[in-house]
Design an enzyme around this catalytic site. Structure first.
Site, mmCIF file in Angstrom:
data_model
loop_
_atom_site.group_PDB
_atom_site.id
_atom_site.type_symbol
_atom_site.label_atom_id
_atom_site.label_comp_id
_atom_site.label_asym_id
_atom_site.label_seq_id
_atom_site.Cartn_x
_atom_site.Cartn_y
_atom_site.Cartn_z
ATOM 1 N N ARG A 83 0.838 -1.198 0.000
ATOM 2 C CA ARG A 83 0.000 0.000 0.000
ATOM 3 C C ARG A 83 0.869 1.243 0.000
ATOM 4 O O ARG A 83 1.791 1.374 0.812
ATOM 5 C CB ARG A 83 -0.925 0.002 1.229
ATOM 6 N N ARG A 93 -6.046 0.859 -5.142
ATOM 7 C CA ARG A 93 -5.093 0.527 -4.082
ATOM 8 C C ARG A 93 -4.846 -0.967 -4.012
ATOM 9 O O ARG A 93 -5.713 -1.761 -4.345
ATOM 10 C CB ARG A 93 -5.563 1.051 -2.730
ATOM 11 N N ASP A 96 -6.744 -2.051 1.299
ATOM 12 C CA ASP A 96 -7.344 -1.096 2.217
ATOM 13 C C ASP A 96 -7.981 -1.897 3.339
ATOM 14 O O ASP A 96 -8.822 -2.768 3.073
ATOM 15 C CB ASP A 96 -8.395 -0.257 1.483
ATOM 16 N N ASP A 98 -10.090 -1.270 6.756
ATOM 17 C CA ASP A 98 -10.805 -0.263 7.538
ATOM 18 C C ASP A 98 -11.429 -0.901 8.768
ATOM 19 O O ASP A 98 -12.137 -1.903 8.664
ATOM 20 C CB ASP A 98 -11.927 0.377 6.706
#
Length: 169
Positions: A83, A93, A96, A98
């Site tokens: 990343r 990307r 990711d 989250d």
């Protein structure tokens, strides 16, 4: 131990492999246990349409890590998987991760907002989350099932099991 949910998304550098490696990495987090991972889903990109589709999933963990320590660990996994943080919002990307929910806590910190600010409108978060936690009620008191019922699918489709490393597309 706190129950937490982590969203996984990738659309670069072998997204299916990125998602599977992320799930494996989550299983090795200190003071944490990977309880379950959803299926892997294909979703259209949010934001700029001139990028590849995403592979998305949600993982359920229990952890003793404090929220910011967990965030640090998630960002470490992202970096280890290539990343590169850019200022472009919703751009492509490699990975990711989250933090969607941390128990029933509401967190408003400059580095972390929980529940995740956009999760209630995102099919690529809600459907995988409902797959592994169908009876979940968000800290605001809203049942997850209610959010799923009114969320458009936008072409979201299961492409592989999150648990089966060898499953072909």
């Amino acid at each position: 131990m706190s129950e937490v949910f982590v969203a996984i998304g990738s659309n670069l550098a072998d997204p299916l492999g990125q998602a599977r490696r992320a799930i494996a990495a989550l299983a090795t987090l200190p003071d944490s246990v990977l309880v379950q991972a959803s299926s892997l889903y294909s979703s259209r990109p949010m934001g700029p349409a001139d990028q590849p589709d995403y592979v998305n999933a949600v993982a359920r963990l229990t952890t003793r890590l404090a929220p910011l320590a967990l965030l640090d660990q998630l960002q470490k996994i992202e970096l280890e998987q290539g990343r590169v943080r850019k200022d472009e919002r919703w751009g492509p990307r490699t990975l990711d991760l989250d933090l969607l929910l941390y128990g029933d806590r509401v967190i408003n910190h400059e580095r972390l907002i929980v529940p995740h600010y956009g999760m209630q409108e995102r099919e690529f978060v809600l459907l995988p989350l409902a797959e592994i936690a169908p009876a979940l009620v968000l800290p605001c008191g809203t049942p997850l099932a209610q959010l799923v019922a009114r969320c458009p699918r936008n072409g979201l489709a299961i492409i592989a099991s999150g648990a089966d490393e060898q499953e072909p597309l």
